[in-house]
Each structure stands twice: as structure tokens, then as C-alpha cells.
Design a protein around this motif. Structure first.
Motif, mmCIF file in Angstrom:
data_model
loop_
_atom_site.group_PDB
_atom_site.id
_atom_site.type_symbol
_atom_site.label_atom_id
_atom_site.label_comp_id
_atom_site.label_asym_id
_atom_site.label_seq_id
_atom_site.Cartn_x
_atom_site.Cartn_y
_atom_site.Cartn_z
ATOM 1 N N ALA A 173 13.226 -0.466 -8.916
ATOM 2 C CA ALA A 173 12.971 0.905 -8.462
ATOM 3 C C ALA A 173 13.272 1.048 -6.977
ATOM 4 C CB ALA A 173 11.518 1.290 -8.745
ATOM 5 N N THR A 174 12.990 0.009 -6.201
ATOM 6 C CA THR A 174 13.227 0.068 -4.767
ATOM 7 C C THR A 174 14.701 0.187 -4.454
ATOM 8 O OG1 THR A 174 11.260 -1.281 -4.365
ATOM 9 C CG2 THR A 174 12.848 -1.137 -2.582
ATOM 10 N N TRP A 188 4.719 3.254 -2.476
ATOM 11 C CA TRP A 188 4.841 2.065 -3.322
ATOM 12 C C TRP A 188 6.174 1.360 -3.101
ATOM 13 C CZ3 TRP A 188 2.611 -1.717 -5.436
ATOM 14 C CH2 TRP A 188 3.157 -2.420 -6.510
ATOM 15 N N LEU A 189 7.221 2.119 -2.785
ATOM 16 C CA LEU A 189 8.510 1.497 -2.544
ATOM 17 C C LEU A 189 8.496 0.601 -1.305
ATOM 18 C CD1 LEU A 189 11.024 4.362 -3.418
ATOM 19 C CD2 LEU A 189 10.171 2.512 -4.864
ATOM 20 N N ARG A 246 -1.227 2.890 -9.246
ATOM 21 C CA ARG A 246 -1.957 3.899 -8.496
ATOM 22 C C ARG A 246 -2.377 3.310 -7.164
ATOM 23 N NH1 ARG A 246 -7.111 5.252 -12.040
ATOM 24 N NH2 ARG A 246 -5.583 5.282 -13.748
ATOM 25 N N ALA A 247 -2.597 4.166 -6.161
ATOM 26 C CA ALA A 247 -2.932 3.672 -4.835
ATOM 27 C C ALA A 247 -3.824 4.652 -4.095
ATOM 28 C CB ALA A 247 -1.669 3.418 -4.014
ATOM 29 N N GLN A 248 -4.668 4.078 -3.252
ATOM 30 C CA GLN A 248 -5.433 4.821 -2.263
ATOM 31 C C GLN A 248 -4.800 4.498 -0.912
ATOM 32 O OE1 GLN A 248 -8.397 6.873 -2.687
ATOM 33 N NE2 GLN A 248 -7.859 7.416 -0.567
ATOM 34 N N VAL A 249 -4.403 5.528 -0.177
ATOM 35 C CA VAL A 249 -3.648 5.328 1.055
ATOM 36 C C VAL A 249 -4.368 5.990 2.219
ATOM 37 C CG1 VAL A 249 -1.402 5.600 2.173
ATOM 38 C CG2 VAL A 249 -1.532 5.425 -0.333
ATOM 39 N N ALA A 250 -4.446 5.271 3.331
ATOM 40 C CA ALA A 250 -4.941 5.846 4.583
ATOM 41 C C ALA A 250 -3.791 5.869 5.579
ATOM 42 C CB ALA A 250 -6.102 5.022 5.136
ATOM 43 N N ALA A 297 9.299 3.731 -12.994
ATOM 44 C CA ALA A 297 10.495 4.081 -12.220
ATOM 45 C C ALA A 297 10.150 4.550 -10.816
ATOM 46 C CB ALA A 297 11.291 5.154 -12.948
ATOM 47 N N ALA A 298 8.870 4.416 -10.425
ATOM 48 C CA ALA A 298 8.375 4.861 -9.118
ATOM 49 C C ALA A 298 8.403 6.372 -8.974
ATOM 50 C CB ALA A 298 9.130 4.182 -7.978
#
Length: 315
Positions: A48-49, A66-67, A258-262, A280-281
Motif C-alpha cells: 500500500a505504501t 498509517w503509510l 485503526r489508530a489514535q493519533v496526537a 489498501a490503506a
């Protein structure tokens, strides 16, 4: 010696130079290889990257945060190569001296730094008694060739029969390397601490840099990997705008997650958001009240029911 430990010993015996006793191999098995400290993301993450044309077709946009995981993991793994390289040379040398529960290697010339010498001292103890698991402590010292003064540059500990199924810690002192003119040009100052635990599932690896370096931000990176290639990854990166983002991500074996982002913007603003993506991002859910992640409000869309199931992080 169990079957896995015996296999490790055989590999070491076949790939290293010199004549090792069974006891020598037990000491060598306490030193981690690069494989024991690698961050391994799903294969789909790398795909995907690199497949920019594919992810550009995502209806809800791409999971750009995520990439960044793949290039960050690549930098981490390259840093592991540097770390392990400072002790890995003992695999090609027989111990210079032996005691019942200790081994020593060197001094040897440092092949990468002419005029410098290295030595390793490793001690084994049995805190739970002779029938219990051994613990190893080792240290790598360096000096200017011919000098009477040795400087510790790396210290490690290990608990278990083999690095492939045990737990350990390594501390690399970059300041000591700089003082001896043995640091890479892009090496940071300060200390790198790596911890790994392969005694349970998931296996875990953490690397803490107290200064920026090797393409990485100062951060405590943490990785957990399951046998099916699902896992969790805490990482940090600085985007093209100079903003610092720290991410707590979970991913499934296919690469969805899934992500938690600051975020801490270069201009001073700060906040956070949540995202989910498919293998596939492509984003399938975003909760971003500040509309930071997409650049044009509103950024939030979708429902959490679209998020892939991921394992809970063990951190």
C-alpha cells in the motif's frame, strides 16, 4: 537444551568461524540477532505504501498516517542493525578466555574504525538455582588501540536459554561512541535502549531514543507481533509541514487497522484524531473534530462499525 535452542546452536556453529564448545554456544545464544529485534508489519502495508496510484483511488482518502508506519519501521530496523552490529562480531571469533560462567572476546581491531579496538565480557548467573533459567550480562568496551583505558559502549542483559525464546535489553551509548570517533555521521547523541520479549505471544520489541537520529524522532517506539502478522505499533514521525505526529496503531494480518493519533503542529496547535483503514490503506472511518487530517473541513466520516478488528495492544 530444548529442540529450538539446539537448532539455534547448530546454526551458530555452522555459520561462525572457529571451534565452539556446547557451553560456548550457550553464551552466544544469549546475544540477539537482527531477527529478534525486527519490527515486522504485514506485507500489505509495504504494498500500500508503494502503490500510490492504487491508494489515490480511495473514496474517503488514504490513511497517510498509517503509510508512515512502513518507512518508520525501516528506519527502526536499520537502527537495530547498528545496535546488533556492535556485538555481533563475536560470532566470528572464538572466546579469548573461558571460565565456568564467563566468557571474554578480544581485544580485536574494529574493522569499521581503524585504530580502535573492541572487547566483550559476558557473565552467566542462575538466580533460580542451577535448574532454573540462566541470566546473562554482557558489555562491549572500546578504546583507542594501545590505550590503557577501555570505555563501555554497549551493555546487555538476557534471561532464557536462547535469544529466540527469551527476553533481554541492550543499551547503546552514542556519547561514548562519539568520544571515541566511532559514531556514524547520522548517529544521535544520548542513549538507545532496546528491549525485547519473545517468551510469550505476542512478541514485543521497544526502542527508546532520547535524541533524534537515524531518520527517527525522539520517542519510545513499541511493537507487538502475533504469529498471524497482526499486532500493534506505537510510532512517531514528522510530516512535510514539520508537524510531529505520534501514533498508537493496531493492525490485522491483512494490513487493515485503526489508530489514535496526537499531533503537535509546527505552528503550535495540538490535538488528536482517530482513523480506520482497510488493507489498501483506504480510510473507512475518521473522527477528527479539528479537521486536521484532511486539510478541508469536515474530515470526519463513516462509522466505527467499519473498522477492522485488531488485537488489543499489550503495552
Amino acid at each position: 537444551m530444548n529442540r529450538q535452542t539446539f537448532a539455534t546452536a547448530v546454526v551458530l556453529a555452522l555459520t561462525a568461524c572457529g571451534n565452539y564448545s556446547t557451553e560456548d554456544l550457550r553464551f552466544l545464544a544469549a546475544v540477539p540477532s537482527r531477527d529478534e529485534l525486527q519490527v515486522e508489519l504485514p506485507a500489505a502495508t509495504a504494498t500500500a505504501t508503494s502503490a500510490a496510484s492504487a491508494v489515490s483511488a480511495c473514496a474517503g482518502g488514504t490513511a497517510d498516517t498509517w503509510l508512515w508506519a512502513k518507512p518508520t519501521s525501516d528506519h527502526l530496523n536499520a537502527t537495530v542493525d547498528v545496535l546488533v552490529g556492535h556485538v555481533d562480531f563475536i560470532r566470528s571469533h572464538e572466546p579469548s578466555w573461558r571460565q565456568a560462567d564467563a566468557r571474554g572476546w578480544g581485544p580485536f581491531p574494529d574493522a569499521r574504525h581503524p585504530g580502535r579496538e573492541l572487547r566483550v565480557i559476558m557473565v552467566r548467573t542462575f538466580p533460580a538455582g542451577q535448574d532454573g533459567a540462566p541470566e546473562f550480562a554482557y558489555r562491549v568496551d572500546a578504546r583507542v588501540a594501545g590505550s590503557a583505558t577501555w570505555t563501555p559502549v554497549l551493555a546487555g542483559t538476557f534471561h532464557g536459554a536462547s535469544a529466540r525464546s527469551g527476553a533481554g535489553e541492550l543499551r547503546l551509548d552514542f556519547d561514548a561512541l562519539w568520544s571515541l570517533a566511532m559514531a556514524d555521521a547520522d548517529a544521535p547523541r544520548g542513549v538507545l535502549v532496546a528491549q525485547y520479549d519473545r517468551t510469550t505471544t505476542p512478541v514485543t520489541v521497544s526502542l527508546v531514543l532520547d535524541r533524534d537520529g537515524y531518520g527517527l524522532q525522539r520517542f519510545g517506539y513499541r511493537f507487538a507481533g502475533y504469529e498471524d502478522r497482526s499486532g500493534a505499533f506505537d510510532y512517531a514521525f514528522r510530516n512535510a509541514a514539520g508537524d510531529l505526529l505520534t501514533v498508537q496503531a493496531g493492525f490485522d494480518a491483512a494490513g487493515g487497522g485503526r489508530a489514535q493519533v496526537a499531533f503537535q503542529a509546527a505552528g503550535g496547535a495540538s490535538g488528536g484524531f482517530r482513523q480506520c483503514w482497510d488493507p489498501a490503506a483506504c480510510l473507512v472511518y475518521v473522527d477528527d473534530p479539528a479537521s486536521y487530517s484532511c486539510g478541508a473541513a469536515p474530515c470526519s466520516f463513516g462509522a466505527m462499525t467499519a473498522c477492522p478488528a485488531v488485537p488489543a495492544p499489550p503495552f
